[in-house]
Design a protein around this motif. Structure first.
Motif, PDB file in Angstrom:
ATOM      1  N   LEU A   1     -10.743   2.105   8.482  1.00 28.83           N
ATOM      2  CA  LEU A   1     -11.106   2.252   7.187  1.00 28.83           C
ATOM      3  C   LEU A   1     -12.051   3.387   6.772  1.00 28.83           C
ATOM      4  CD1 LEU A   1     -11.625  -0.492   4.777  1.00 28.83           C
ATOM      5  CD2 LEU A   1     -12.979   1.241   4.632  1.00 28.83           C
ATOM      6  N   ARG A   2     -13.148   3.055   7.560  1.00 24.71           N
ATOM      7  CA  ARG A   2     -14.311   3.943   7.330  1.00 24.71           C
ATOM      8  C   ARG A   2     -14.030   5.661   7.534  1.00 24.71           C
ATOM      9  NH1 ARG A   2     -19.153   5.971   9.536  1.00 24.71           N
ATOM     10  NH2 ARG A   2     -20.988   6.033   8.238  1.00 24.71           N
ATOM     11  N   GLY A   3     -13.439   5.570   8.689  1.00 29.66           N
ATOM     12  CA  GLY A   3     -12.973   7.206   9.089  1.00 29.66           C
ATOM     13  C   GLY A   3     -12.035   7.705   8.089  1.00 29.66           C
ATOM     14  N   LYS A   4     -10.957   7.064   7.807  1.00 26.95           N
ATOM     15  CA  LYS A   4      -9.703   7.711   6.976  1.00 26.95           C
ATOM     16  C   LYS A   4     -10.486   7.838   5.386  1.00 26.95           C
ATOM     17  CE  LYS A   4      -6.384   8.364   9.262  1.00 26.95           C
ATOM     18  NZ  LYS A   4      -5.797   9.689   9.596  1.00 26.95           N
ATOM     19  N   MET A   5     -11.255   6.924   4.865  1.00 25.39           N
ATOM     20  CA  MET A   5     -11.683   7.257   3.811  1.00 25.39           C
ATOM     21  C   MET A   5     -12.762   8.249   3.527  1.00 25.39           C
ATOM     22  SD  MET A   5      -9.898   5.122   1.733  1.00 25.39           S
ATOM     23  CE  MET A   5      -8.691   5.772   2.484  1.00 25.39           C
ATOM     24  N   ARG A   6     -13.635   8.291   4.573  1.00 31.26           N
ATOM     25  CA  ARG A   6     -14.635   9.491   4.630  1.00 31.26           C
ATOM     26  C   ARG A   6     -13.752  10.633   4.719  1.00 31.26           C
ATOM     27  NH1 ARG A   6     -20.100   8.305   6.410  1.00 31.26           N
ATOM     28  NH2 ARG A   6     -20.030  10.232   7.589  1.00 31.26           N
ATOM     29  N   GLU A   7     -12.651  10.697   5.521  1.00 30.73           N
ATOM     30  CA  GLU A   7     -11.909  11.860   5.631  1.00 30.73           C
ATOM     31  C   GLU A   7     -11.483  12.410   4.406  1.00 30.73           C
ATOM     32  OE1 GLU A   7      -7.617  12.621   7.684  1.00 30.73           O
ATOM     33  OE2 GLU A   7      -9.140  11.877   9.095  1.00 30.73           O
ATOM     34  N   ARG A   8     -10.990  11.336   3.806  1.00 24.05           N
ATOM     35  CA  ARG A   8     -10.302  11.961   2.259  1.00 24.05           C
ATOM     36  C   ARG A   8     -11.206  12.020   1.214  1.00 24.05           C
ATOM     37  NH1 ARG A   8      -4.999   8.334   0.423  1.00 24.05           N
ATOM     38  NH2 ARG A   8      -4.749   9.143   2.727  1.00 24.05           N
TER      39      ARG A   8
ATOM     40  N   ALA B   1       0.864  -1.055  -0.030  1.00 29.75           N
ATOM     41  CA  ALA B   1       0.042   0.027  -0.109  1.00 29.75           C
ATOM     42  C   ALA B   1       0.811   1.240  -0.017  1.00 29.75           C
ATOM     43  CB  ALA B   1      -0.971  -0.009   1.266  1.00 29.75           C
ATOM     44  N   ASP B   2       0.214   2.298  -0.283  1.00 25.41           N
ATOM     45  CA  ASP B   2       1.100   3.513  -0.440  1.00 25.41           C
ATOM     46  C   ASP B   2       0.835   4.279   1.120  1.00 25.41           C
ATOM     47  OD1 ASP B   2       1.304   3.909  -3.419  1.00 25.41           O
ATOM     48  OD2 ASP B   2      -0.762   3.684  -3.496  1.00 25.41           O
ATOM     49  N   GLU B   3       0.007   4.023   1.656  1.00 21.76           N
ATOM     50  CA  GLU B   3      -0.183   4.404   3.022  1.00 21.76           C
ATOM     51  C   GLU B   3      -0.570   3.258   3.937  1.00 21.76           C
ATOM     52  OE1 GLU B   3      -2.701   7.889   3.462  1.00 21.76           O
ATOM     53  OE2 GLU B   3      -1.582   8.847   1.717  1.00 21.76           O
ATOM     54  N   ILE B   4      -0.314   3.305   5.306  1.00 17.86           N
ATOM     55  CA  ILE B   4      -0.552   2.289   6.315  1.00 17.86           C
ATOM     56  C   ILE B   4      -1.295   2.802   7.476  1.00 17.86           C
ATOM     57  CG2 ILE B   4       0.123   0.047   7.374  1.00 17.86           C
ATOM     58  CD1 ILE B   4       2.699   0.020   5.442  1.00 17.86           C
TER      59      ILE B   4
ATOM     60  N   GLU C   1     -20.019  10.832   1.612  1.00 20.11           N
ATOM     61  CA  GLU C   1     -20.799  10.208   0.305  1.00 20.11           C
ATOM     62  C   GLU C   1     -20.063   8.794  -0.163  1.00 20.11           C
ATOM     63  OE1 GLU C   1     -22.628  12.671  -2.184  1.00 20.11           O
ATOM     64  OE2 GLU C   1     -24.122  12.967  -0.920  1.00 20.11           O
ATOM     65  N   VAL C   2     -18.417   8.506   0.300  1.00 18.85           N
ATOM     66  CA  VAL C   2     -17.762   7.554  -0.087  1.00 18.85           C
ATOM     67  C   VAL C   2     -18.693   6.274  -0.223  1.00 18.85           C
ATOM     68  CG1 VAL C   2     -16.512   7.327   1.932  1.00 18.85           C
ATOM     69  CG2 VAL C   2     -15.480   6.515  -0.255  1.00 18.85           C
ATOM     70  N   ARG C   3     -18.562   5.360  -1.294  1.00 19.33           N
ATOM     71  CA  ARG C   3     -19.139   4.209  -1.242  1.00 19.33           C
ATOM     72  C   ARG C   3     -18.119   2.988  -1.093  1.00 19.33           C
ATOM     73  NH1 ARG C   3     -21.147   2.883  -6.316  1.00 19.33           N
ATOM     74  NH2 ARG C   3     -19.524   4.336  -7.168  1.00 19.33           N
ATOM     75  N   PHE C   4     -18.288   1.997  -0.405  1.00 22.09           N
ATOM     76  CA  PHE C   4     -17.256   0.761  -0.234  1.00 22.09           C
ATOM     77  C   PHE C   4     -17.831  -0.421  -1.129  1.00 22.09           C
ATOM     78  CE2 PHE C   4     -16.900   3.637   3.406  1.00 22.09           C
ATOM     79  CZ  PHE C   4     -15.625   3.822   3.471  1.00 22.09           C
ATOM     80  N   ARG C   5     -17.082  -0.976  -1.510  1.00 24.21           N
ATOM     81  CA  ARG C   5     -17.520  -2.164  -2.210  1.00 24.21           C
ATOM     82  C   ARG C   5     -16.498  -3.203  -1.848  1.00 24.21           C
ATOM     83  NH1 ARG C   5     -14.918  -3.844  -7.257  1.00 24.21           N
ATOM     84  NH2 ARG C   5     -15.938  -5.258  -8.381  1.00 24.21           N
ATOM     85  N   LEU C   6     -16.961  -4.382  -1.052  1.00 24.22           N
ATOM     86  CA  LEU C   6     -16.034  -5.439  -0.482  1.00 24.22           C
ATOM     87  C   LEU C   6     -16.172  -6.630  -1.672  1.00 24.22           C
ATOM     88  CD1 LEU C   6     -14.797  -7.001   1.863  1.00 24.22           C
ATOM     89  CD2 LEU C   6     -17.119  -7.933   2.463  1.00 24.22           C
ATOM     90  N   VAL C   7     -14.933  -6.950  -1.719  1.00 22.74           N
ATOM     91  CA  VAL C   7     -14.474  -7.781  -2.951  1.00 22.74           C
ATOM     92  C   VAL C   7     -13.925  -8.926  -2.370  1.00 22.74           C
ATOM     93  CG1 VAL C   7     -13.173  -8.237  -5.306  1.00 22.74           C
ATOM     94  CG2 VAL C   7     -13.954  -5.787  -4.510  1.00 22.74           C
ATOM     95  N   GLN C   8     -14.522  -9.941  -2.629  1.00 23.68           N
ATOM     96  CA  GLN C   8     -14.219 -11.229  -2.009  1.00 23.68           C
ATOM     97  C   GLN C   8     -14.366 -12.556  -2.855  1.00 23.68           C
ATOM     98  OE1 GLN C   8     -16.314 -11.786   1.999  1.00 23.68           O
ATOM     99  NE2 GLN C   8     -18.142 -11.196   0.773  1.00 23.68           N
ATOM    100  N   PRO C   9     -13.774 -13.610  -2.482  1.00 25.61           N
ATOM    101  CA  PRO C   9     -13.544 -14.723  -3.226  1.00 25.61           C
ATOM    102  C   PRO C   9     -15.078 -15.394  -3.319  1.00 25.61           C
ATOM    103  CG  PRO C   9     -11.888 -15.263  -1.732  1.00 25.61           C
ATOM    104  CD  PRO C   9     -12.612 -13.869  -1.263  1.00 25.61           C
ATOM    105  N   ARG C  10     -15.500 -15.726  -4.562  1.00 27.43           N
ATOM    106  CA  ARG C  10     -16.771 -16.380  -4.882  1.00 27.43           C
ATOM    107  C   ARG C  10     -16.803 -17.683  -4.048  1.00 27.43           C
ATOM    108  NH1 ARG C  10     -18.400 -15.472 -11.470  1.00 27.43           N
ATOM    109  NH2 ARG C  10     -18.439 -13.193 -11.386  1.00 27.43           N
ATOM    110  N   ARG C  11     -18.210 -17.802  -3.585  1.00 35.85           N
ATOM    111  CA  ARG C  11     -18.224 -19.105  -2.933  1.00 35.85           C
ATOM    112  C   ARG C  11     -19.132 -20.055  -3.645  1.00 35.85           C
ATOM    113  NH1 ARG C  11     -20.854 -18.209   3.045  1.00 35.85           N
ATOM    114  NH2 ARG C  11     -20.202 -20.503   3.138  1.00 35.85           N
ATOM    115  N   GLY C  12     -18.268 -20.920  -4.369  1.00 40.47           N
ATOM    116  CA  GLY C  12     -18.974 -21.892  -5.228  1.00 40.47           C
ATOM    117  C   GLY C  12     -19.408 -22.895  -4.368  1.00 40.47           C
ATOM    118  N   LEU C  13     -20.241 -23.973  -5.313  1.00 42.03           N
ATOM    119  CA  LEU C  13     -20.645 -25.178  -4.747  1.00 42.03           C
ATOM    120  C   LEU C  13     -19.641 -26.281  -4.815  1.00 42.03           C
ATOM    121  CD1 LEU C  13     -24.215 -25.317  -6.030  1.00 42.03           C
ATOM    122  CD2 LEU C  13     -23.631 -24.873  -3.723  1.00 42.03           C
TER     123      LEU C  13
END
Length: 300
Positions: A236-243, A123-126, A247-259
């Motif tokens: 996460l939420r505080g820093k991203m709203r600060e930046r 990451a560019d910032e931690i 109205e910032v939107r969050f999109r959680l990306v995770q592995p698909r849960r297949g059968l």
């Protein structure tokens, strides 16, 4: 004084908002993709997933895919693991960030140590939680010696190999000083590479004279900030709203849960099946013990 009548355009927008999917009206708002990096790296586990490039590659591709993307946020909770897998994931994140021109911000939870910290410096910032454990910039190898146990039990171990070093560090034979020297030479090379990555990624923010910085020690979030390992404390939420604004939107990306097989055999969840697998598979228990030892190293 009578109230002003609503404008036709506003009335139309309100009407459409009630008929069309709500996600259509958020397209102009800042978007942040969120990727969770949870667990040991490159270590098979019967109880939970492991972080490997093979598993994460499609997740990372999807995270960087949106055209109007403000940032990618990494939520890291990992005690480390495989150096090779840690670096492979690091490389993929940096490659996608450069290709898409998107900033990456990391947020640590319980621990981002060893390979977990290598993921963070992608990451560019931690930013860390006040109670996070950060750092452990080092390389470790651990095992057991069973040669005396075999001797007491009257068991003779027979190993045949082509190549004098093929059985190096065999736990069932006495330790040899030349084997240890060879292992330490390899560890020193991997350690130097890790240090170089940290120095390049953290740059002038890093305080290389900080005690124990590259000696494998792990630090509290406050120490990590003082040493330049992180930018500071934040969530996460505080820093991203600060930046990016409220109205910032969050999109959680995770592995698909297949059968997969586990879900077909046990639709209620994979955890109980994992426990059942471990009950009959000694290798699963060894994996679980190794995983447990990684977390316990940091008091977790």
């Amino acid at each position: 004084m009578p109230e002003a009548a609503p404008s036709p355009s506003k009335s139309l927008a309100q009407s459409l908002a009630g008929l069309l999917p709500s996600r259509w009206f958020g397209r102009g708002k800042p978007l942040v993709s969120v990727v969770r990096l949870q667990g040991p790296i490159g270590m098979a586990s019967p109880f939970r997933g492991s972080l490997t490039l093979a598993a994460l590659a499609p997740v990372l591709e999807a995270a960087f895919a949106p055209k109007r993307l403000s940032a990618v946020a990494l939520v890291i909770n990992s005690p480390g693991g495989s150096a090779a897998q840690s670096h492979a994931i690091f490389q993929r994140i940096r490659s996608l960030a450069a290709e898409k021109g998107v900033p990456v911000v990391a947020f640590t939870e319980d621990v981002a140590a060893s390979g977990g910290y290598m993921l963070a410096i992608a990451a560019d910032e931690i930013y860390a939680d006040p109670s996070s454990i950060v750092g452990s910039i080092g390389v470790v190898s651990a095992g057991f010696g069973f040669d005396r146990v075999l001797e007491k039990l009257g068991i003779e171990r027979r190993v045949y190999s082509a190549g004098d070093e093929k059985a190096m560090l065999d736990p069932f034979r006495p330790e040899r000083s030349e084997d240890v020297a060879r292992l330490k030479a390899i560890q020193a090379e991997v350690h130097a590479h890790f240090i170089g990555l940290v120095e390049r990624r953290r740059g002038a923010r890093l305080r290389p004279d900080s005690p124990g910085l590259f000696g494998g020690a792990f630090f509290s979030a406050g120490e990590a900030e003082r040493f330049g390992l992180i930018e500071g404390i934040g969530d996460l939420r505080g820093k991203m709203r600060e930046r990016f604004g409220d109205e910032v939107r969050f999109r959680l990306v995770q592995p698909r849960r297949g059968l997969g097989l586990r879900r077909l055999l046990n639709p209620a969840g994979a955890s109980s099946l994992g426990a059942a697998t471990a009950a009959v598979d000694p290798g699963a228990w060894l994996s679980a013990i190794a995983e447990r030892s990684l977390w316990s190293r940091y008091g977790l």
